[in-house]
Every structure is written in C-alpha cells, then in structure tokens.
Design a protein around this motif. Structure first.
Motif, mmCIF file in Angstrom:
data_model
loop_
_atom_site.group_PDB
_atom_site.id
_atom_site.type_symbol
_atom_site.label_atom_id
_atom_site.label_comp_id
_atom_site.label_asym_id
_atom_site.label_seq_id
_atom_site.Cartn_x
_atom_site.Cartn_y
_atom_site.Cartn_z
ATOM 1 N N GLY A 22 0.773 -1.217 0.046
ATOM 2 C CA GLY A 22 -0.004 -0.096 -0.026
ATOM 3 C C GLY A 22 0.775 1.508 -0.100
ATOM 4 O O GLY A 22 0.235 2.461 -0.079
ATOM 5 N N GLU A 23 2.135 1.123 -0.038
ATOM 6 C CA GLU A 23 3.204 2.439 -0.204
ATOM 7 C C GLU A 23 2.821 3.055 -1.461
ATOM 8 O O GLU A 23 2.802 2.511 -2.471
ATOM 9 C CB GLU A 23 4.623 1.913 0.142
ATOM 10 C CG GLU A 23 5.422 3.003 0.265
ATOM 11 C CD GLU A 23 5.353 3.724 1.495
ATOM 12 O OE1 GLU A 23 6.262 4.950 1.576
ATOM 13 O OE2 GLU A 23 4.758 3.394 2.254
ATOM 14 N N LYS A 24 2.767 4.276 -1.051
ATOM 15 C CA LYS A 24 2.717 5.413 -2.518
ATOM 16 C C LYS A 24 4.075 5.175 -3.556
ATOM 17 O O LYS A 24 5.172 5.012 -3.158
ATOM 18 C CB LYS A 24 2.637 6.709 -2.280
ATOM 19 C CG LYS A 24 2.668 7.664 -3.462
ATOM 20 C CD LYS A 24 2.294 8.933 -3.077
ATOM 21 C CE LYS A 24 2.306 9.987 -4.335
ATOM 22 N NZ LYS A 24 1.171 9.749 -5.192
ATOM 23 N N THR A 25 3.969 4.876 -4.809
ATOM 24 C CA THR A 25 5.119 4.597 -5.731
ATOM 25 C C THR A 25 6.015 5.644 -6.027
ATOM 26 O O THR A 25 5.272 6.935 -6.135
ATOM 27 C CB THR A 25 4.740 3.554 -6.947
ATOM 28 O OG1 THR A 25 3.582 4.508 -7.474
ATOM 29 C CG2 THR A 25 3.809 2.328 -6.407
ATOM 30 N N SER A 26 7.030 5.566 -6.280
ATOM 31 C CA SER A 26 7.879 6.622 -6.814
ATOM 32 C C SER A 26 8.206 6.732 -8.182
ATOM 33 O O SER A 26 8.993 7.369 -8.691
ATOM 34 C CB SER A 26 9.043 6.929 -6.104
ATOM 35 O OG SER A 26 9.718 5.648 -6.092
ATOM 36 N N GLY A 27 7.614 5.891 -9.366
ATOM 37 C CA GLY A 27 7.743 5.831 -10.470
ATOM 38 C C GLY A 27 8.662 4.703 -11.196
ATOM 39 O O GLY A 27 9.070 4.371 -12.198
ATOM 40 N N GLY A 28 9.498 3.938 -10.004
ATOM 41 C CA GLY A 28 10.049 2.722 -10.380
ATOM 42 C C GLY A 28 9.378 1.491 -10.818
ATOM 43 O O GLY A 28 8.125 1.511 -10.378
ATOM 44 N N ASN A 29 10.128 0.412 -11.091
ATOM 45 C CA ASN A 29 9.412 -0.776 -11.396
ATOM 46 C C ASN A 29 9.101 -1.573 -10.255
ATOM 47 O O ASN A 29 8.399 -2.680 -10.301
ATOM 48 C CB ASN A 29 10.357 -1.372 -12.469
ATOM 49 C CG ASN A 29 10.456 -0.768 -13.892
ATOM 50 O OD1 ASN A 29 9.427 -0.068 -14.311
ATOM 51 N ND2 ASN A 29 11.277 -1.143 -14.791
ATOM 52 N N PHE A 30 9.876 -1.164 -8.955
ATOM 53 C CA PHE A 30 9.682 -1.846 -7.787
ATOM 54 C C PHE A 30 9.267 -1.056 -6.655
ATOM 55 O O PHE A 30 9.628 0.208 -6.852
ATOM 56 C CB PHE A 30 11.164 -2.698 -7.561
ATOM 57 C CG PHE A 30 11.544 -3.692 -8.598
ATOM 58 C CD1 PHE A 30 10.923 -5.050 -8.531
ATOM 59 C CD2 PHE A 30 12.097 -3.378 -9.549
ATOM 60 C CE1 PHE A 30 11.638 -5.763 -9.331
ATOM 61 C CE2 PHE A 30 12.859 -4.285 -10.523
ATOM 62 C CZ PHE A 30 12.335 -5.688 -10.369
ATOM 63 N N CYS A 31 8.748 -1.471 -5.791
ATOM 64 C CA CYS A 31 8.275 -0.780 -4.677
ATOM 65 C C CYS A 31 9.631 -0.538 -3.838
ATOM 66 O O CYS A 31 10.219 -1.403 -3.461
ATOM 67 C CB CYS A 31 7.142 -1.380 -3.922
ATOM 68 S SG CYS A 31 6.565 -0.799 -2.160
ATOM 69 N N SER A 32 9.698 0.602 -3.418
ATOM 70 C CA SER A 32 10.569 1.270 -2.643
ATOM 71 C C SER A 32 10.575 0.724 -1.295
ATOM 72 O O SER A 32 11.691 0.757 -0.241
ATOM 73 C CB SER A 32 10.783 2.753 -2.671
ATOM 74 O OG SER A 32 9.544 3.393 -2.116
ATOM 75 N N ASN A 33 9.411 0.173 -0.678
ATOM 76 C CA ASN A 33 9.100 -0.314 0.569
ATOM 77 C C ASN A 33 9.510 -1.517 0.917
ATOM 78 O O ASN A 33 10.007 -2.075 1.714
ATOM 79 C CB ASN A 33 8.030 0.183 1.359
ATOM 80 C CG ASN A 33 7.653 -0.044 2.570
ATOM 81 O OD1 ASN A 33 8.228 0.238 3.489
ATOM 82 N ND2 ASN A 33 6.627 -1.044 2.804
ATOM 83 N N CYS A 34 8.730 -2.456 -0.153
ATOM 84 C CA CYS A 34 8.822 -3.833 0.314
ATOM 85 C C CYS A 34 9.151 -4.639 -0.940
ATOM 86 O O CYS A 34 9.656 -5.853 -0.928
ATOM 87 C CB CYS A 34 7.421 -4.423 0.656
ATOM 88 S SG CYS A 34 6.547 -4.224 -1.143
ATOM 89 N N GLY A 35 9.682 -3.869 -2.039
ATOM 90 C CA GLY A 35 10.464 -4.717 -3.221
ATOM 91 C C GLY A 35 9.681 -5.528 -4.205
ATOM 92 O O GLY A 35 9.792 -5.908 -5.002
ATOM 93 N N GLN A 36 8.171 -5.124 -4.051
ATOM 94 C CA GLN A 36 7.226 -5.987 -4.956
ATOM 95 C C GLN A 36 7.599 -5.115 -6.345
ATOM 96 O O GLN A 36 7.565 -3.995 -6.623
ATOM 97 C CB GLN A 36 5.787 -5.438 -4.117
ATOM 98 C CG GLN A 36 4.833 -6.123 -5.239
ATOM 99 C CD GLN A 36 4.830 -7.471 -5.370
ATOM 100 O OE1 GLN A 36 4.932 -8.257 -4.380
ATOM 101 N NE2 GLN A 36 4.133 -7.905 -6.576
ATOM 102 N N LYS A 37 7.242 -6.157 -7.375
ATOM 103 C CA LYS A 37 7.472 -5.651 -8.718
ATOM 104 C C LYS A 37 6.327 -5.004 -9.011
ATOM 105 O O LYS A 37 5.122 -5.465 -8.853
ATOM 106 C CB LYS A 37 7.761 -6.970 -9.665
ATOM 107 C CG LYS A 37 7.888 -6.397 -11.078
ATOM 108 C CD LYS A 37 8.379 -7.669 -11.904
ATOM 109 C CE LYS A 37 8.472 -7.322 -13.540
ATOM 110 N NZ LYS A 37 8.745 -8.615 -14.152
#
Length: 340
Positions: free
Chosen positions: A323-338
């Motif tokens: 549920g973390e707000k994404t920053s535009g990358g392909n992976f979540c900066s919080n949990c590493g989810q693709k």
C-alpha cells in the motif's frame, strides 16, 4: 353448713374454660336435687362413674339433671336424690373443635447428603391440626389421671419426635436436598401419617400437617442461589460477564482508570471472542458451500489480473502488496514488490 355448700353443686358446667384447653374435669363434688347441666357450643359433656362412661351429651343447652340427664345414664337411671345425699359422679367436658398449632425445629437437623460429608443443616417450620376423636381412649390414657389437658401438652409430645420424622422423610430417595420445598407436600403427608400413629391411642387424631418453609444456613443458601444463577445463565464465562456488567452498573467496579478500563477490555474481548465463535459455527453449519458463480469468479480472477498487468504495463500509484505510494520505479521502494 359450710361443708354442704362446698360439697353440693347447683350447676355443673365448664368453670375454667380456656380456648387452648382440650378437656376439663368437673369432680370432687356431689350433684344435688334440682341441679342443672350447662353445655356451651363446641363442648361435649361426659358423665363418668367409677371410671366408666355413663353417658355422653353433645347438644348445647341448659338441662335439668334429675329429669333430663339421669334417665339417659347407663347404670344410674334409677338414681333417687336423698335429703342429705347427692349423686357423686365426674363430668368430663371436652373441647370438640379442631386445634391448629404452629411448630418449628429448635435446632438444625443434619440431613445426610453425598454433597456434604457432615450433612446439610436444615431447619423447618409449619403447622399441624388435631382434634379429639375417641373418648374411651382419651379417658383411659389421659383423662383418667389428669383433671385438664392443654394444647401445649400435645405440642410438646409432637415436637419431641418431629425431628426424627423430618429426617426420615427428607432422606427418602429421590429428594433434592437443595430444593426441599419442591417436595414439601410429599414430606408433610408422610409425617402426618406417622404422627397420627403416635397419638391415636390417646384418643386424638392428626387432621393436617403442613410445612411452610425449609431454611438453610446462610453459607449453603448463598451456594444454592449462586448455583441457580449459573444454571440460568448457562456457563461460567457468561456468568462472569454478567457479574462484571452488574458491577459496573451498580458502581461496585470503580476507578476511572485501571479497574473500569480492564473491565471494559475484558468485556470487549469476551464479546469479540463470542462473535468469532458464532461466525465459525455459522460457517460449519453452511458446510463450506460456495455460491454458484463464486468458483468461476475465483478462477478467472488471476487471469484477469494478469491480463490487466501485462497488457497495459502502467505503473500503479500505490503498491498492491504493502500500500506504499510508488515513486515511478518498477519496484516498490518499501517492500520490493514488482510493479510492472
């Protein structure tokens, strides 16, 4: 002259009447010519000569003894009054009413019980009724040696054996020792029969016996009350919940901080646990069956999700995993989810 005044009587009647007196004997005097017999309502008059009943008169009224009584006496029908002699007989006046007497156990009776090794201490109280029904037995056993007899005399005789009879009939098989009142009528009927056998040879009969109440010591009564409360509520957990609720409502559970909060937390946890338990029971009862389209929808869901993610390739605004707000990358900066 004083001798004749004291020895001869003009009126034969119950001179010392009391409402609680069963019988009274008129004696030690001679009946002279012209004497009267007075019988009040609720009385019988029995003429006795040498210990033998000469006649029984049961109708109230004022009678002339020479003309209305002597002709009906068994062996004295031909009696003639002399100038200086009269008729020497005893007249027994009997109270014919039914007497009601209150009774109560003086000491607690220890009734044997498997629940309590020392027995259950029980007290009881009530009433019993009796009346005279056999004049011959009454004279033979009591009136032959006594000039009067009171209700208290009968009460003493009855209560002296009452404890034994209470123990006998309470201990009968099938009696609930903690709810004796439910069997009060049966116990009373058994005691009535036994008491009647005890006094019937004295010319009296027990016409009624009642148990008003059974009483237990306070400790046992409290235990009975608590047991009944548990039974009404159903189980201990619910009993504790109700007790806690009652305590808060009555103000017994106080202390705006710890005590009240703890009570509220316990109640909340208990209620939540009960709700979960009820939901699980409902699921068990439903047998785990799904709605007709649930299976197909569940099977199609992953495919649809995959098509959506692979077809578009668009990065979501929020991570679908944490549920973390994404920053535009392909992976979540919080949990590493693709993300794509």
């Amino acid at each position: 002259m004083v001798f004749f005044k004291n020895q001869f009587a003009n009126v034969v009647e119950w001179e010392e009447f009391r409402d609680d007196m069963i019988f009274w004997k008129w004696n030690n005097r001679e009946i002279k010519k012209g004497s009267r017999l007075i019988i009040q309502p609720g009385q019988d008059a029995i003429f006795i000569n040498n210990g033998k009943i000469e006649g029984i008169f049961q109708e109230e009224g004022d009678y002339n003894i020479e003309s209305q009584i002597i002709p009906f006496l068994s062996t004295l029908k031909g009696f003639k009054f002399g100038f200086n002699s009269g008729m020497r007989v005893e007249v027994l006046f009997v109270n014919t009413k039914e007497f009601t007497v209150k009774w109560g156990t003086k000491n607690a009776i220890n009734i044997p019980s498997p629940q309590l090794p020392g027995g259950i201490p029980v007290r009881a109280n009530g009433t019993f009724n009796f009346k005279v029904n056999d004049y011959i037995a009454l004279i033979d056993k009591i009136a032959g040696v006594k000039n009067s007899y009171l209700v208290e005399d009968v009460k003493i005789r009855i209560t002296s054996i009452l404890d034994q009879l209470l123990m006998k009939w309470i201990s009968k098989e099938g009696k609930d020792m903690f709810n004796l009142q439910a069997n009060a009528f049966e116990i009373a009927q058994g005691i009535k029969t036994d008491l009647d056998m005890q006094i019937i040879d004295s010319g009296m009969t027990i016409t009624g016996f009642n148990i008003i109440s059974f009483n237990y010591p306070k400790e046992i009564q409290d235990m009975i009350t608590k047991t009944a409360s548990h039974g009404m509520i159903g189980d201990l957990q619910r009993y504790q919940q109700v007790s806690m609720t009652d305590g808060i409502a009555s103000g017994k559970v106080k202390g705006g901080g710890t005590a009240a909060d703890m009570a509220g937390m316990m109640m909340g946890m208990g209620m939540a646990g009960q709700m979960m338990k009820n939901m699980n029971q409902m699921q068990d009862q439903s047998g785990g069956q799904q709605a007709p389209n649930e299976g197909n929808q569940a099977q199609n869901a992953p495919d649809q999700a995959g098509q959506a993610s692979s077809g578009e390739g668009k990065i979501p605004n929020f991570c679908p995993n944490c549920g973390e707000k994404t920053s535009g990358g392909n992976f979540c900066s919080n949990c590493g989810q693709k993300l794509v």
